[in-house]
Scaffold this active site. Sequence first.
Site, PDB file in Angstrom:
ATOM      1  N   TYR A  35     -15.169  14.773 -17.601  1.00 26.51           N
ATOM      2  CA  TYR A  35     -15.663  13.447 -17.232  1.00 26.51           C
ATOM      3  C   TYR A  35     -16.662  13.587 -16.086  1.00 26.51           C
ATOM      4  O   TYR A  35     -16.359  14.222 -15.059  1.00 26.51           O
ATOM      5  CB  TYR A  35     -14.469  12.572 -16.841  1.00 26.51           C
ATOM      6  CG  TYR A  35     -14.887  11.234 -16.297  1.00 26.51           C
ATOM      7  CD1 TYR A  35     -15.669  10.366 -17.057  1.00 26.51           C
ATOM      8  CD2 TYR A  35     -14.518  10.838 -15.024  1.00 26.51           C
ATOM      9  CE1 TYR A  35     -16.070   9.142 -16.548  1.00 26.51           C
ATOM     10  CE2 TYR A  35     -14.905   9.608 -14.516  1.00 26.51           C
ATOM     11  CZ  TYR A  35     -15.684   8.769 -15.290  1.00 26.51           C
ATOM     12  OH  TYR A  35     -16.080   7.569 -14.783  1.00 26.51           O
ATOM     13  N   LYS A  94      -7.254   3.593 -19.418  1.00 23.82           N
ATOM     14  CA  LYS A  94      -7.528   3.895 -20.827  1.00 23.82           C
ATOM     15  C   LYS A  94      -6.269   3.659 -21.675  1.00 23.82           C
ATOM     16  O   LYS A  94      -5.834   2.552 -21.810  1.00 23.82           O
ATOM     17  CB  LYS A  94      -8.047   5.330 -20.935  1.00 23.82           C
ATOM     18  CG  LYS A  94      -9.162   5.668 -19.927  1.00 23.82           C
ATOM     19  CD  LYS A  94     -10.388   4.826 -20.153  1.00 23.82           C
ATOM     20  CE  LYS A  94     -11.621   5.235 -19.396  1.00 23.82           C
ATOM     21  NZ  LYS A  94     -11.572   5.323 -17.950  1.00 23.82           N
ATOM     22  N   ASP A  96      -6.312  16.673 -16.498  1.00 23.26           N
ATOM     23  CA  ASP A  96      -6.626  15.282 -16.839  1.00 23.26           C
ATOM     24  C   ASP A  96      -6.180  15.080 -18.288  1.00 23.26           C
ATOM     25  O   ASP A  96      -6.776  15.626 -19.223  1.00 23.26           O
ATOM     26  CB  ASP A  96      -8.133  15.051 -16.663  1.00 23.26           C
ATOM     27  CG  ASP A  96      -8.530  13.589 -16.859  1.00 23.26           C
ATOM     28  OD1 ASP A  96      -7.829  12.890 -17.626  1.00 23.26           O
ATOM     29  OD2 ASP A  96      -9.531  13.160 -16.268  1.00 23.26           O
ATOM     30  N   ARG A 123       0.844  -1.215   0.000  1.00 25.78           N
ATOM     31  CA  ARG A 123       0.000   0.000   0.000  1.00 25.78           C
ATOM     32  C   ARG A 123       0.874   1.258   0.000  1.00 25.78           C
ATOM     33  O   ARG A 123       0.485   2.294  -0.528  1.00 25.78           O
ATOM     34  CB  ARG A 123      -0.955  -0.020   1.205  1.00 25.78           C
ATOM     35  CG  ARG A 123      -1.823   1.217   1.305  1.00 25.78           C
ATOM     36  CD  ARG A 123      -3.080   0.993   2.136  1.00 25.78           C
ATOM     37  NE  ARG A 123      -2.804   0.450   3.450  1.00 25.78           N
ATOM     38  CZ  ARG A 123      -2.389   1.152   4.502  1.00 25.78           C
ATOM     39  NH1 ARG A 123      -2.165   2.451   4.386  1.00 25.78           N
ATOM     40  NH2 ARG A 123      -2.162   0.573   5.663  1.00 25.78           N
TER      41      ARG A 123
HETATM   42  C1  PLP Z   1     -11.247  11.653 -18.788  1.00 25.22           C
HETATM   43  C2  PLP Z   1     -11.422  10.672 -17.665  1.00 25.22           C
HETATM   44  N1  PLP Z   1     -10.899  10.942 -16.468  1.00 25.22           N
HETATM   45  C3  PLP Z   1     -11.032  10.099 -15.419  1.00 25.22           C
HETATM   46  C4  PLP Z   1     -11.739   8.918 -15.546  1.00 25.22           C
HETATM   47  C5  PLP Z   1     -11.880   7.996 -14.360  1.00 25.22           C
HETATM   48  O1  PLP Z   1     -10.972   6.935 -14.496  1.00 25.22           O
HETATM   49  P1  PLP Z   1     -11.201   5.462 -13.856  1.00 25.22           P
HETATM   50  O2  PLP Z   1     -12.415   4.872 -14.486  1.00 25.22           O
HETATM   51  O3  PLP Z   1      -9.920   4.747 -14.178  1.00 25.22           O
HETATM   52  O4  PLP Z   1     -11.384   5.660 -12.378  1.00 25.22           O
HETATM   53  C6  PLP Z   1     -12.309   8.583 -16.780  1.00 25.22           C
HETATM   54  C7  PLP Z   1     -13.083   7.338 -16.938  1.00 25.22           C
HETATM   55  O5  PLP Z   1     -13.788   7.142 -17.912  1.00 25.22           O
HETATM   56  C8  PLP Z   1     -12.145   9.484 -17.864  1.00 25.22           C
HETATM   57  O6  PLP Z   1     -12.667   9.229 -19.070  1.00 25.22           O
END
Ligand code: PLP
Length: 403
Positions: A110, A207, A182, A57
């Site tokens: 998101y 992703k 992001d 962890r």
């Molecule tokens: C642009 C973006 N940021 C953050 C996330 C969240 O990521 P996670 O599903 O790995 O927690 C996503 C998920 O679809 C996303 O598309």
Amino acid sequence: MMESKRPETIVIHADAPLQSTSAVAPPIFQTSTFKAQTDDEYLRLATEPRNDRFYTRYGNPNHSQVAAVVAQLEGTQDALIFPSGMAALSAAVMAFCRHGDHVIAQQHMYAGTHKLLEDILRPLGVECTFVDQTNLAEFARALCDRTRLVMVETPSNPLMKITDLQAVADLAREHGAATLADNTFATPINQRPLDFGIDIAMHSATKYLGGHSDVSAGVLAGRSDVIERIWPYGVKLGFATNAFDSWLLLRGLRTLALRVERQSHNAQAIAAFLASRPQISAVHYPGLKSHAQHELAARQMRRFGGMLSFELAGTSDRVEPFIRGLSLITRATSLGGVESTLVHQSAMWRSLMNDGQLKAAGISPTLIRLSTGIEHIDDLLDDLGRALGTRGEARLAQTNVRL
Ligand SMILES: Cc1ncc(COP(=O)(O)O)c(C=O)c1O
């Protein structure tokens, strides 16, 4: 550091100094804990920040290998790995914001990030302002002496709007606020937010970084002092990434540059093809000259990435026959994998958002988000052309859009 090397080389070699065996493929450290020879050593391992041989962890050699690769891809000093993108965002927000503080985020981003700020941070007393990312004056107006963090996402999910990274970073710095971008959609192959003064690059590594739809993970990359500030929050919140997922992520990263180059070319060709079809009323892709922020995207991105969204002309009853008409492109959430996938946006979010919220988020009833894979472009265009009822025309159209 291998900063002078290109991304294609960094993804293969950046973790080499951390390899402690002669195995060419890194071993998996599938262990929750590590031996200490003496109490003194135990104490040192337990108290040294970022030690990766105490307790998984707190850290694990497989985490450190991934961190070395992502930090160098993002052109910065350090990175942290998390069990999901949301865990990465949560740790960052917790590290920067206390009760009474203020966060700025985008209206279009998101939806999970919105939910984190609205449903968890706001009840804890952190105020959130959501701004139009295309309007710098809104960022300037929202910034105040309580603003601790400005969170941007560019291109944004699902409408592919662009944020001016340099301008937002400059504005936030003037107010002493940290910035987080992001970078999931762009990937560090196409865009490096820290080059424009952003403090933290964040990824849902689920992703593109993982790239094979088989791992859930998140990453934050930034200066050592920023990463050291966030690390204890991940430890205390219990965000332990397992060793196997970290290993899979490193394996996925090896081909990131190749995959993203192909996906970006495929998306550019598909966007041009769809834009030429009468059955499509709108295409959202920053690589198209018709995109309102094409020039800004071209300034801060190397290529325009593998994500696009589009709207079918007509009413929502057109969507289901279109998706059922596809044989290669799969209906599935998530994105950035080697296989092309798509999602009907309003169906995806209907359980969490009412009609008014969907409209405010710009999600029209026929909006479809497409994540282009690494398949051959002719096969993808044939699949789309067939589903649109333009059999035989797709290849022809694509010869006009070949890059
Ligand atoms: C642009 C973006 N940021 C953050 C996330 C969240 O990521 P996670 O599903 O790995 O927690 C996503 C998920 O679809 C996303 O598309």
